[in-house]
Design an enzyme around this catalytic site. Structure first.
Site, PDB file in Angstrom:
ATOM      1  N   ASP A 103       0.808  -1.192   0.087  1.00 52.67           N
ATOM      2  CA  ASP A 103       0.063   0.133  -0.213  1.00 52.67           C
ATOM      3  C   ASP A 103       0.662   1.396  -0.099  1.00 52.67           C
ATOM      4  OD1 ASP A 103      -2.514   1.315   0.618  1.00 52.67           O
ATOM      5  OD2 ASP A 103      -1.743   1.687   2.585  1.00 52.67           O
ATOM      6  N   THR A 126       3.259  -8.095  -0.693  1.00 57.10           N
ATOM      7  CA  THR A 126       3.136  -8.175   0.746  1.00 57.10           C
ATOM      8  C   THR A 126       2.619  -9.336   1.485  1.00 57.10           C
ATOM      9  OG1 THR A 126       2.066  -6.994   2.785  1.00 57.10           O
ATOM     10  CG2 THR A 126       0.919  -6.835   0.354  1.00 57.10           C
ATOM     11  N   ASP A 128       0.737  -9.455   3.771  1.00 56.36           N
ATOM     12  CA  ASP A 128      -0.549  -9.108   4.515  1.00 56.36           C
ATOM     13  C   ASP A 128      -1.827  -9.133   3.610  1.00 56.36           C
ATOM     14  OD1 ASP A 128       0.918  -8.298   6.712  1.00 56.36           O
ATOM     15  OD2 ASP A 128       0.858  -6.014   6.327  1.00 56.36           O
ATOM     16  N   ARG A 172      -0.362  -5.692  11.103  1.00 57.27           N
ATOM     17  CA  ARG A 172      -0.607  -4.413  11.501  1.00 57.27           C
ATOM     18  C   ARG A 172      -2.079  -3.994  11.276  1.00 57.27           C
ATOM     19  NH1 ARG A 172       4.823  -1.463  10.742  1.00 57.27           N
ATOM     20  NH2 ARG A 172       3.704  -1.590   8.625  1.00 57.27           N
TER      21      ARG A 172
HETATM   22  O1  F6P Z   1       3.412  -5.248   6.111  1.00 60.02           O
HETATM   23  C1  F6P Z   1       4.096  -6.455   6.222  1.00 60.02           C
HETATM   24  C2  F6P Z   1       4.447  -6.593   7.557  1.00 60.02           C
HETATM   25  O2  F6P Z   1       4.943  -7.668   7.904  1.00 60.02           O
HETATM   26  C3  F6P Z   1       3.164  -6.264   8.527  1.00 60.02           C
HETATM   27  O3  F6P Z   1       2.642  -7.587   8.582  1.00 60.02           O
HETATM   28  C4  F6P Z   1       3.826  -5.975   9.709  1.00 60.02           C
HETATM   29  O4  F6P Z   1       3.060  -5.332  10.774  1.00 60.02           O
HETATM   30  C5  F6P Z   1       5.150  -5.181   9.560  1.00 60.02           C
HETATM   31  O5  F6P Z   1       5.177  -5.595   8.169  1.00 60.02           O
HETATM   32  C6  F6P Z   1       6.313  -5.173  10.306  1.00 60.02           C
HETATM   33  O6  F6P Z   1       7.149  -4.298   9.795  1.00 60.02           O
HETATM   34  P1  F6P Z   1       8.673  -4.256  10.250  1.00 60.02           P
HETATM   35  O7  F6P Z   1       9.372  -5.295   9.610  1.00 60.02           O
HETATM   36  O8  F6P Z   1       9.038  -2.838   9.615  1.00 60.02           O
HETATM   37  O9  F6P Z   1       8.680  -4.267  11.580  1.00 60.02           O
END
Ligand code: F6P
Length: 323
Positions: A103, A126, A128, A172
Site C-alpha cells: 500500500d 506483501t 498481509d 498490523r
Molecule cells: O506489511 C508487512 C508487515 O510484515 C506487517 O505484517 C507487519 O506489521 C510489518 O510489516 C512489520 O514491519 P517491520 O518489519 O518494519 O517491523
C-alpha cells in the site's frame, strides 16, 4: 520503451526474487534493458542503480527476501525527495518503473506519477494480503504456510500440557494471516483488527470449551487487533479465566522469510510478465493483480488497503468448527 527499472519497496515478502526474475527476463525477451534500483525509493533518490542482464537473476527463484534489498523511505514522502529521485531516473534514461510492494509503495508511486508522468506499474508484494485489485498478494501463501507449520508444532505442546495458547501472527492493519492460519490450524478463536474484539465473549467461548472438556485451546491474535497483541489479550483473559495454564507465542518475522511456495512463484511469474507487457503496451499508473485466476489491472488510486475485503463468513465458520 527501451529501459525499465524494477525495485522492491516496503516490507519484503517471499516471491519478490522470483518476481524480479520474471520482470528482468520479460524485458530481455522484448529487447528492453532492465535496471534494478536497490533499497526501494531510498536507492532511487541516491542513484543506487544496477544493470540486470538475464544472468543477474539466475538461481534466485527459490530464495526469500529480495536481491534488490528494500526500505521504507521517509525522504520519498517529501516533494524534494521525489524531485531528486526523478532526476536520477532521467540521468539513467529510465522510461518506465515496476514497483513490487504494498500500500505505502503504491501511494508513493501514484504521487510520483502525478508529479512527473513517469509510467509505473505496481505488483502487489506483501505478506498481509490487504490490497484491493488482487485475490492474493505475493508472499501471503508462503507466510501463512510458515505460520501454520509453527502453529501445528505449538499445538503438539499445547495438547501435551493441557495449555491455553495465544499465538500472535503478523498483520498490523489486516487480519488475513490470522484468519487463514486460524482456520487451517483449527484454532478456537481468531482476533483480527477488522472486527471489534469482545473479551467477554472470548471468555464465554473458553468457558464453554472447558465445560465440554477441551483439554487445550489455541487463540490466534493478529498483531494489530484492537484488544492489543497476544500478551495483552492473554493478560485480560487470565484475570478472569484461569482454568488452563496459559502461554503466549509471538511468531514475528519468521513469517516474512523463507523459500517462496509454488503458488507464490507462479504468481510472481504471472505478475512480473504482465507488468512489463503492460508498460510496453503504454499502460501506466496501475497495479497488476490476479482476480478469479485472471490477470487484472486496477488504478493505483484504488489499489490501497481496504478492510471491506474481509469476509465475515469465514470468521463465523470458526465459531461453528471450534464447537
Ligand atoms: O506489511 C508487512 C508487515 O510484515 C506487517 O505484517 C507487519 O506489521 C510489518 O510489516 C512489520 O514491519 P517491520 O518489519 O518494519 O517491523
Amino acid at each position: 520503451m527501451k529501459r525499465i527499472a524494477v525495485f522492491t519497496s516496503g516490507g519484503d515478502s517471499p516471491g519478490m526474487n522470483a518476481c524480479i526474475r520474471a520482470v528482468v527476463r520479460t524485458c530481455a525477451y522484448n529487447q528492453v534493458e532492465a535496471i534494478g534500483i536497490k533499497r526501494g525509493y531510498e536507492g532511487m533518490i541516491e542513484g543506487d542503480f544496477v544493470q540486470l542482464p538475464p544472468s543477474a537473476v539466475s538461481n534466485i527463484i527459490h530464495l526469500g527476501g529480495t536481491m534488490l534489498k528494500t526500505a521504507r523511505s521517509s525522504r520519498f514522502l517529501t516533494q524534494e525527495g521525489r524531485k531528486l529521485a526523478f532526476l536520477q531516473l532521467q540521468k539513467h534514461r529510465i522510461e518506465g518503473l515496476v514497483v513490487i510492494g504494498g500500500d505505502g509503495s503504491f501511494k508513493g508511486a501514484e504521487t510520483f506519477y502525478a508529479e512527473t508522468g513517469m509510467p509505473v506499474i505496481g505488483i502487489p508484494g506483501t505478506i498481509d494480503n490487504d490490497l484491493v485489485g488482487t485475490d492474493f498478494t505475493l508472499g501471503f501463501d508462503t507466510a501463512i504456510n510458515t505460520a501454520l507449520s509453527a502453529i501445528d508444532k505449538i499445538r503438539d505442546t499445547a495438547a501435551s500440557h493441557n495449555r491455553l495458547f495465544f499465538i500472535e501472527v503478523m498483520g498490523r492493519d489486516a487480519g488475513f494471516i490470522a484468519l487463514y492460519t486460524g482456520i487451517a490450524s483449527g484454532s478456537e478463536a481468531i482476533l483480527v483488527p477488522e472486527t471489534i474484539t469482545d473479551i467477554e465473549q472470548l471468555i464465554k467461548l473458553l468457558e464453554t470449551g472447558w465445560s465440554r472438556q477441551k483439554s487445550s485451546c489455541i487463540i490466534i491474535v493478529a498483531e494489530g487487533d484492537d484488544a492489543g497483541g497476544a500478551f495483552e489479550v492473554a493478560q485480560k483473559v487470565k484475570e478472569r479465566f484461569n482454568h488452563y495454564d496459559t502461554r503466549v507465542s509471538i511468531l514475528g518475522h519468521i513469517q516474512r522469510g523463507g523459500s517462496p511456495s509454488c503458488q507464490d512463484r507462479v504468481l510472481a511469474a504471472r505478475l512480473g510478465v504482465a507488468a512489463v507487457e503492460a508498460l510496453l503496451n503504454r499502460q501506466k499508473n496501475e497495479m497488476v493483480g490476479l482476480i478469479n485466476n485472471q490477470i487484472t489491472f486496477t488504478p493505483l488510486t484504488k489499489a490501497v488497503k481496504s478492510n471491506h475485503l474481509f469476509d465475515p463468513n469465514l470468521l463465523r465458520m470458526v465459531e461453528i468448527l471450534s464447537v
